[in-house]
Design an enzyme around this catalytic site. Structure first.
Site, PDB file in Angstrom:
ATOM      1  N   TYR A 291       0.923  -1.045  -0.372  1.00  0.00           N
ATOM      2  CA  TYR A 291      -0.117  -0.025  -0.143  1.00  0.00           C
ATOM      3  C   TYR A 291       0.768   1.496  -0.283  1.00  0.00           C
ATOM      4  O   TYR A 291       1.673   1.589   0.996  1.00  0.00           O
ATOM      5  CB  TYR A 291      -0.683  -0.440   1.557  1.00  0.00           C
ATOM      6  CG  TYR A 291      -1.999   0.964   1.275  1.00  0.00           C
ATOM      7  CD1 TYR A 291      -3.670   0.182   0.738  1.00  0.00           C
ATOM      8  CD2 TYR A 291      -2.229   2.167   1.818  1.00  0.00           C
ATOM      9  CE1 TYR A 291      -4.035   1.545   0.207  1.00  0.00           C
ATOM     10  CE2 TYR A 291      -2.764   3.403   1.422  1.00  0.00           C
ATOM     11  CZ  TYR A 291      -4.255   2.879   1.184  1.00  0.00           C
ATOM     12  OH  TYR A 291      -5.131   3.378   0.959  1.00  0.00           O
ATOM     13  N   TYR A 341      -5.107   5.301  -7.544  1.00  0.00           N
ATOM     14  CA  TYR A 341      -5.519   5.271  -6.361  1.00  0.00           C
ATOM     15  C   TYR A 341      -6.903   4.825  -6.056  1.00  0.00           C
ATOM     16  O   TYR A 341      -7.566   6.028  -6.494  1.00  0.00           O
ATOM     17  CB  TYR A 341      -5.206   6.218  -5.433  1.00  0.00           C
ATOM     18  CG  TYR A 341      -5.283   6.654  -3.995  1.00  0.00           C
ATOM     19  CD1 TYR A 341      -4.700   5.708  -3.147  1.00  0.00           C
ATOM     20  CD2 TYR A 341      -6.468   6.877  -3.228  1.00  0.00           C
ATOM     21  CE1 TYR A 341      -4.606   5.555  -1.502  1.00  0.00           C
ATOM     22  CE2 TYR A 341      -6.299   6.831  -2.061  1.00  0.00           C
ATOM     23  CZ  TYR A 341      -5.668   5.741  -1.176  1.00  0.00           C
ATOM     24  OH  TYR A 341      -5.721   5.470   0.284  1.00  0.00           O
TER      25      TYR A 341
END
Length: 386
Positions: A291, A341
């Site tokens: 992440y 994103y």
């Protein structure tokens, strides 16, 4: 391990993935994008919508189960969950479905994420709504956005361990290089140089423009079934080998003021559980989808999940270690920094592509992939195998 036998290790598999295009601005609303991604994932698996009986999503998802079920034509739902804590919930959606299928609560599960973050309202502009929360002690003094909190962690990390902006650049560069191989990435065909990185504007020192993820419209989904059923699906199954969630003791926001050591975040606790229930070790992982809302999170996660020692995350990035052919190729679709994103769900789908052998930056012979969710917030992780 058969479904219903009490564990999730290799008992279920991801058999379908789907996504919409990614862009700064897409015309469709979030529900339409969600439906398109879900139906694409089901088609990828060769499973009819009417067979879906489980759903999992996570916070800031505007499309609820009722809307999605009606619009896509699902059957009776016997399991549905919604995971909290922003990007920390991405991997947990798959973990919840794996647990539901493995214990017989459902047979076909769909996890999804739909966002209009690029064209929609910015969630951090109205800070007044956060004042009844513990943020009342920080927001009035200028600590407004996630990037500001992570900047504090980054500065502390650089001070403690000697990490430099070049180490952060190594993360941004690896993600951008992979995006330049991925036609679906927002940053496709847009190379990044060290000069561009070092001269870009500050967002929150020591983090510059390229240390921050994109703001994206788009949706993704995946389909989870039992390992037994997966053998008969349209595509090569990718097994959920291990999964973990973590909300560590005395956790507080992204900065962990109340912890003795704010640099050992939720990843550390998640990793202990993940590896405890796995037959693999960090040395067995061929590729990782880590992440990357902000570049420092990758350094912290490399340490938390055991790829290097404490304080060695910066040095680990040197010598092209994160690039294809390096020690640990990361974010091979471009990640949140350079593909899109979407609160980390693209990392899940990219992990599946790697183990299917269909990634645009394929790691030869990849058979084990770590996928992580947001570090700094209560988090989750998956260990996938082919």
């Amino acid at each position: 391990m058969a479904a219903g036998s009490g564990g999730i290790k290799d008992a279920t598999a991801i058999v379908g993935i789907g996504q919409t295009p990614f862009a700064k601005r897409l015309p469709e609303d979030e529900r339409t994008l969600a439906c398109r991604a879900v139906l694409a994932a089901l088609d990828d698996a060769g499973i009819a919508p009417g067979e879906v009986d489980a759903l999992a999503s996570y916070t800031m998802e505007e499309t609820d189960e009722v809307e999605l079920a009606k619009a896509c034509g699902f059957g009776d739902l016997t399991f549905f969950s919604k995971v909290g804590y922003g990007g920390g919930g991405s991997c947990a959606t798959v973990a919840h479905l794996a647990a539901a299928v493995a214990t017989g609560q459902a047979s076909v599960g769909v996890a999804w994420r739909s966002r209009k973050r690029g064209s929609g309202p910015r969630p951090w502009t109205n800070t007044a709504v956060q004042l009844p929360t513990p943020a009342q002690w920080t927001r009035p003094f200028g600590l407004l956005r996630p990037v500001d909190e992570i900047a504090m962690l980054a500065r502390r990390y650089m001070h403690e361990y000697g990490a430099t902006r070049d180490h952060l650049f190594n993360v941004a560069l690896a993600c951008r290089n992979r995006a330049n191989q991925n036609p679906a990435a927002i940053m496709y065909d847009r190379p990044l140089t060290r000069e561009m990185y070092m001269t870009s504007r500050w967002i929150s020192e020591p983090l510059c423009l390229f240390d921050n993820c994109l703001e994206t419209d788009g949706a993704l989904a995946c389909v989870v079934v039992s390992a037994e059923r997966a053998r008969d699906c349209r595509r090569k199954p990718v097994y959920v080998h291990s999964a973990a969630q973590s909300l560590p003791a005395q956790h507080h926001g992204m900065v962990n003021y109340w912890n003795d050591d704010p640099l050992t975040g939720p990843a550390w606790a998640a990793a202990r559980h993940l590896w405890k229930h796995s037959d693999l070790t960090p040395q067995d992982v061929d590729v990782a989808q880590i992440y990357d809302a902000f570049t420092p999170l990758v350094l912290l996660s490399l340490e938390g999940y055991g790829f290097c020692g404490r304080g060695e995350g910066g040095a680990f990035t040197e010598g092209g270690a994160l690039e294809t052919g390096g020690l640990l190729p990361v974010n091979t679709g471009g990640g949140g920094l350079s593909e899109a994103y979407v609160h980390g769900f693209n990392l899940v789908n990219e992990g599946v592509k790697q183990l299917r052998g269909t990634s645009t930056a394929q790691v030869p012979g990849a058979s084990a992939c770590l996928v992580t969710a947001g570090e700094g917030v209560p988090t989750s992780a998956l260990l996938l195998r082919s």
